[in-house]
Motif scaffolding. Structure first.
Motif, PDB file in Angstrom:
ATOM      1  N   ALA A 378       2.627 -13.670  39.937  1.00  0.00           N
ATOM      2  CA  ALA A 378       3.783 -13.771  40.830  1.00  0.00           C
ATOM      3  C   ALA A 378       3.357 -13.648  42.284  1.00  0.00           C
ATOM      4  O   ALA A 378       2.382 -12.972  42.624  1.00  0.00           O
ATOM      5  CB  ALA A 378       4.804 -12.681  40.493  1.00  0.00           C
ATOM      6  N   VAL A 379       4.121 -14.318  43.145  1.00  0.00           N
ATOM      7  CA  VAL A 379       3.881 -14.229  44.583  1.00  0.00           C
ATOM      8  C   VAL A 379       3.954 -12.764  45.007  1.00  0.00           C
ATOM      9  O   VAL A 379       4.842 -12.023  44.600  1.00  0.00           O
ATOM     10  CB  VAL A 379       4.927 -15.064  45.353  1.00  0.00           C
ATOM     11  CG1 VAL A 379       4.786 -14.853  46.860  1.00  0.00           C
ATOM     12  CG2 VAL A 379       4.783 -16.542  45.009  1.00  0.00           C
ATOM     13  N   GLY A 380       2.988 -12.342  45.835  1.00  0.00           N
ATOM     14  CA  GLY A 380       2.980 -10.975  46.341  1.00  0.00           C
ATOM     15  C   GLY A 380       2.145 -10.011  45.525  1.00  0.00           C
ATOM     16  O   GLY A 380       1.996  -8.857  45.924  1.00  0.00           O
ATOM     17  N   THR A 381       1.601 -10.445  44.392  1.00  0.00           N
ATOM     18  CA  THR A 381       0.778  -9.561  43.574  1.00  0.00           C
ATOM     19  C   THR A 381      -0.700  -9.729  43.925  1.00  0.00           C
ATOM     20  O   THR A 381      -1.113 -10.736  44.499  1.00  0.00           O
ATOM     21  CB  THR A 381       0.967  -9.845  42.076  1.00  0.00           C
ATOM     22  OG1 THR A 381       0.513 -11.187  41.792  1.00  0.00           O
ATOM     23  CG2 THR A 381       2.434  -9.712  41.680  1.00  0.00           C
ATOM     24  N   ARG A 382      -1.519  -8.736  43.570  1.00  0.00           N
ATOM     25  CA  ARG A 382      -2.958  -8.856  43.791  1.00  0.00           C
ATOM     26  C   ARG A 382      -3.528 -10.022  42.996  1.00  0.00           C
ATOM     27  O   ARG A 382      -4.440 -10.720  43.452  1.00  0.00           O
ATOM     28  CB  ARG A 382      -3.677  -7.568  43.388  1.00  0.00           C
ATOM     29  CG  ARG A 382      -3.426  -6.392  44.307  1.00  0.00           C
ATOM     30  CD  ARG A 382      -4.336  -5.223  43.956  1.00  0.00           C
ATOM     31  NE  ARG A 382      -3.928  -4.033  44.689  1.00  0.00           N
ATOM     32  CZ  ARG A 382      -3.046  -3.142  44.240  1.00  0.00           C
ATOM     33  NH1 ARG A 382      -2.495  -3.311  43.040  1.00  0.00           N
ATOM     34  NH2 ARG A 382      -2.727  -2.092  44.964  1.00  0.00           N
ATOM     35  N   GLY A 383      -3.001 -10.194  41.793  1.00  0.00           N
ATOM     36  CA  GLY A 383      -3.478 -11.310  40.982  1.00  0.00           C
ATOM     37  C   GLY A 383      -3.250 -12.650  41.672  1.00  0.00           C
ATOM     38  O   GLY A 383      -4.125 -13.523  41.654  1.00  0.00           O
ATOM     39  N   ARG A 384      -2.085 -12.809  42.289  1.00  0.00           N
ATOM     40  CA  ARG A 384      -1.804 -14.067  42.997  1.00  0.00           C
ATOM     41  C   ARG A 384      -2.737 -14.220  44.201  1.00  0.00           C
ATOM     42  O   ARG A 384      -3.223 -15.322  44.486  1.00  0.00           O
ATOM     43  CB  ARG A 384      -0.341 -14.088  43.437  1.00  0.00           C
ATOM     44  CG  ARG A 384       0.077 -15.361  44.165  1.00  0.00           C
ATOM     45  CD  ARG A 384      -0.087 -16.608  43.276  1.00  0.00           C
ATOM     46  NE  ARG A 384       0.553 -17.750  43.868  1.00  0.00           N
ATOM     47  CZ  ARG A 384       1.783 -18.176  43.567  1.00  0.00           C
ATOM     48  NH1 ARG A 384       2.500 -17.522  42.649  1.00  0.00           N
ATOM     49  NH2 ARG A 384       2.296 -19.230  44.144  1.00  0.00           N
ATOM     50  N   ALA A 385      -3.000 -13.123  44.909  1.00  0.00           N
ATOM     51  CA  ALA A 385      -3.918 -13.181  46.041  1.00  0.00           C
ATOM     52  C   ALA A 385      -5.304 -13.634  45.597  1.00  0.00           C
ATOM     53  O   ALA A 385      -5.941 -14.491  46.236  1.00  0.00           O
ATOM     54  CB  ALA A 385      -3.997 -11.828  46.736  1.00  0.00           C
ATOM     55  N   LEU A 386      -5.795 -13.079  44.492  1.00  0.00           N
ATOM     56  CA  LEU A 386      -7.095 -13.491  43.974  1.00  0.00           C
ATOM     57  C   LEU A 386      -7.072 -14.949  43.541  1.00  0.00           C
ATOM     58  O   LEU A 386      -8.020 -15.704  43.802  1.00  0.00           O
ATOM     59  CB  LEU A 386      -7.496 -12.591  42.808  1.00  0.00           C
ATOM     60  CG  LEU A 386      -7.824 -11.135  43.150  1.00  0.00           C
ATOM     61  CD1 LEU A 386      -7.992 -10.310  41.884  1.00  0.00           C
ATOM     62  CD2 LEU A 386      -9.074 -11.048  44.015  1.00  0.00           C
ATOM     63  N   LEU A 387      -5.999 -15.354  42.880  1.00  0.00           N
ATOM     64  CA  LEU A 387      -5.865 -16.741  42.435  1.00  0.00           C
ATOM     65  C   LEU A 387      -5.888 -17.702  43.616  1.00  0.00           C
ATOM     66  O   LEU A 387      -6.463 -18.796  43.533  1.00  0.00           O
ATOM     67  CB  LEU A 387      -4.563 -16.907  41.647  1.00  0.00           C
ATOM     68  CG  LEU A 387      -4.277 -18.279  41.045  1.00  0.00           C
ATOM     69  CD1 LEU A 387      -5.308 -18.625  39.976  1.00  0.00           C
ATOM     70  CD2 LEU A 387      -2.869 -18.311  40.449  1.00  0.00           C
ATOM     71  N   ASP A 388      -5.287 -17.286  44.729  1.00  0.00           N
ATOM     72  CA  ASP A 388      -5.210 -18.132  45.915  1.00  0.00           C
ATOM     73  C   ASP A 388      -6.458 -18.062  46.786  1.00  0.00           C
ATOM     74  O   ASP A 388      -6.497 -18.640  47.876  1.00  0.00           O
ATOM     75  CB  ASP A 388      -3.980 -17.752  46.754  1.00  0.00           C
ATOM     76  CG  ASP A 388      -2.671 -18.135  46.079  1.00  0.00           C
ATOM     77  OD1 ASP A 388      -2.711 -18.965  45.142  1.00  0.00           O
ATOM     78  OD2 ASP A 388      -1.619 -17.604  46.480  1.00  0.00           O
ATOM     79  N   GLY A 389      -7.483 -17.331  46.330  1.00  0.00           N
ATOM     80  CA  GLY A 389      -8.756 -17.318  47.040  1.00  0.00           C
ATOM     81  C   GLY A 389      -8.895 -16.273  48.123  1.00  0.00           C
ATOM     82  O   GLY A 389      -9.716 -16.442  49.041  1.00  0.00           O
ATOM     83  N   ALA A 390      -8.134 -15.179  48.047  1.00  0.00           N
ATOM     84  CA  ALA A 390      -8.226 -14.129  49.059  1.00  0.00           C
ATOM     85  C   ALA A 390      -9.654 -13.589  49.142  1.00  0.00           C
ATOM     86  O   ALA A 390     -10.315 -13.399  48.121  1.00  0.00           O
ATOM     87  CB  ALA A 390      -7.252 -12.997  48.740  1.00  0.00           C
ATOM     88  N   ARG A 391     -10.096 -13.326  50.374  1.00  0.00           N
ATOM     89  CA  ARG A 391     -11.419 -12.749  50.573  1.00  0.00           C
ATOM     90  C   ARG A 391     -11.372 -11.226  50.591  1.00  0.00           C
ATOM     91  O   ARG A 391     -12.398 -10.565  50.480  1.00  0.00           O
ATOM     92  CB  ARG A 391     -12.021 -13.260  51.890  1.00  0.00           C
ATOM     93  CG  ARG A 391     -12.091 -14.779  51.986  1.00  0.00           C
ATOM     94  CD  ARG A 391     -12.942 -15.370  50.895  1.00  0.00           C
ATOM     95  NE  ARG A 391     -14.322 -14.906  50.948  1.00  0.00           N
ATOM     96  CZ  ARG A 391     -15.229 -15.158  50.002  1.00  0.00           C
ATOM     97  NH1 ARG A 391     -14.877 -15.821  48.915  1.00  0.00           N
ATOM     98  NH2 ARG A 391     -16.465 -14.716  50.143  1.00  0.00           N
ATOM     99  N   GLU A 392     -10.177 -10.675  50.770  1.00  0.00           N
ATOM    100  CA  GLU A 392      -9.960  -9.227  50.699  1.00  0.00           C
ATOM    101  C   GLU A 392      -8.637  -8.980  50.005  1.00  0.00           C
ATOM    102  O   GLU A 392      -7.704  -9.783  50.138  1.00  0.00           O
ATOM    103  CB  GLU A 392      -9.916  -8.579  52.096  1.00  0.00           C
ATOM    104  CG  GLU A 392     -11.169  -8.721  52.923  1.00  0.00           C
ATOM    105  CD  GLU A 392     -11.180  -9.973  53.774  1.00  0.00           C
ATOM    106  OE1 GLU A 392     -10.105 -10.626  53.884  1.00  0.00           O
ATOM    107  OE2 GLU A 392     -12.246 -10.327  54.310  1.00  0.00           O
TER     108      GLU A 392
END
Length: 472
Positions: A378-392
């Motif tokens: 879901a949008v706003g979760t750590r999992g979504r951030a990782l999926l979207d390529g977050a570097r941190e």
């Protein structure tokens, strides 16, 4: 407080959650008897999570009953807050949902209390003092209200049945094939009928019996989690997962698999068992690091004896070589420096809480490790951030560098996709007169609504949060 009583004799349906977002499922039917279908927590973005703290626009003690579609937190996790607010009526659920919801609610209450303590000590909450949304005692009172029901049996809500607050309302559950105990909920209110899809499973579930054909209803409330996409048909043998594990083992790293404790962990373990059986992955220990997942696995084992799962599937999981259960916090912390390559399956599935968070905190900065995401983020979760390529990613008030490999394996999803949702709607014995599309991000809900309009001759709407509609 808004007046949510019925207008004349027509039942009123109010969308109190899962409108404009995927989580927070709550649908109020007022037909003399007040029935709440699902009592879920919001997850994901802070703007949605903050709604968990808002009072409902009705006194909880005015509800005659609650019906739960299944035991995922975004469908049952608000129940202790209802009890804390004064609700004391029956909670209707299938036997599978009753058993799993008890596990989920206890874990949720523990996390609520734990996070409030951490916030107080860390000083990163804007509330003083930070308090839990509900406590373990609230969860126990909520669990005591759950009354298991068989699939297909109509239960009356009113003076002659459960609830005792007037009206002529019946509830029946239909197998939905999403997780153990999951159901679509058919509510009859006089001449009106409304079918809540709940979360629908795919046409074939690796562990569970398939979903049943839906019954006729004049109104349908349908989920749209994957309303704008079709699941990939490739990689049924999880070759991508096998490749990721082999690469990681060669690097001397660990594979962390955030997985929902209920159902997703069991499916991941079944896939790992199959890969080991076929020699596709090396001989490394597989740790299940989630007390809730371990408890849920026992519920699945019991369900296998009741013939609610596919023959042999649960036995294959328990036969997985070097499968190790992690019970204590100390054992869990040791997995952050395991000393040898390993696979760690840990909740939560979107990395929003639970033990997987501290695994990510320690293992994400190391390039030899891998994180495998196994479902919707879901949008706003750590999992979504990782999926979207977050570097941190932010964990416990600090940003953590992401150097580990991140892999997505969408083949684990047991949510029906757009085509399967529309097909389910077409299986109704008679076309519905109205369809309301909920439980999806705006783009997904609108896409599914457009497809339903194109393929079915009925009124279709994507309701707003708090919107009220009359049921004929």
């Amino acid at each position: 407080m808004a007046d949510l009583t019925t207008s004349g004799h027509a039942p009123v349906l109010t969308f109190l959650g899962a409108a404009g977002t995927v989580t927070g499922s709550k649908f109020l039917l007022d037909a003399g008897a007040r029935l709440l279908v699902d009592a879920g927590l919001y997850q994901g973005e802070r703007r949605w999570r903050s709604l968990n703290w808002d009072s409902l626009p009705l006194p909880p003690d005015s509800l005659g009953a609650v019906a739960l579609s299944h035991a995922h937190l975004d469908h049952c996790g608000y129940l202790p807050a209802l009890v804390r607010g004064g609700f004391a009526g029956p909670v209707l659920a299938t036997s599978g949902t009753a058993a799993l919801a008890a596990i989920v609610l206890r874990d949720s209450a523990h996390l609520q209390e734990e996070e409030s303590v951490a916030a107080r000590h860390g000083g990163w909450s804007k509330h003083d003092p930070p308090l839990p949304l509900y406590t373990a005692a609230d969860a126990e009172r909520a669990i005591a209200l759950i009354e298991p029901q068989a699939y297909g049996e109509a239960v009356r809500v009113g003076p002659e049945g459960v609830g005792g607050v007037g009206g002529d309302v019946t509830v029946a559950f239909v197998r939905a094939g999403h997780i153990l105990g999951s159901a679509s909920t058919l509510v009859q209110a006089g001449a009106a009928s409304v079918l809540f899809s709940g979360d629908l499973g795919r046409t074939s579930h690796p562990l569970l019996l398939g979903r049943d054909r839906p019954p006729a209803a004049r109104t349908v409330v349908i989920e749209s989690t994957y309303g704008d996409r079709v699941h990939e048909q490739g990689d049924p043998d999880h070759a991508g997962l096998a490749d990721a594990i082999r690469r990681t083992v060669r690097r001397g790293g660990s594979v962390v698999i955030p997985a929902f404790a209920v159902d997703r962990t069991e499916i991941v373990l079944l896939a790992l068992a199959d890969l080991r059986e076929r020699g596709e992955i090396p001989d490394v220990p597989v740790y299940v690091d989630s007390p809730m997942a371990l408890a849920a696995l026992e519920v699945y084992r019991a369900a296998a004896h009741r013939a609610e799962t596919r023959p042999g599937a649960v036995d294959a999981i328990t036969a997985l070589p070097d499968l190790r259960a992690v019970h204590t916090a100390e054992e869990s912390m040791r997995l952050n420096t395991p000393g040898r390559p390993s696979v760690i399956v840990s909740a939560s599935g979107m990395a929003t809480g639970g033990r997987v968070v501290h695994h990510l905190e320690h293992l994400l900065p190391q390039a030899r490790n891998t994180v495998v995401l196994t479902g919707y983020q879901a949008v706003g979760t750590r999992g979504r951030a990782l999926l979207d390529g977050a570097r941190e990613v932010k964990i416990a008030g600090r940003y953590v560098r992401v150097r580990a490999e991140v892999v997505s394996d969408p083949t684990f999803s047991v949510h029906a996709d757009a085509g399967e949702l529309v097909a389910w709607l077409g299986e109704l014995p008679r076309p519905p007169e109205s369809v309301y599309v909920v439980h999806g991000e705006p783009a997904a809900a609108e896409a599914l609504a457009a497809r339903i309009r194109a393929e079915h001759d009925c009124a279709v709407a994507v309701p707003r949060l708090g919107e009220r509609v009359l049921l004929d």
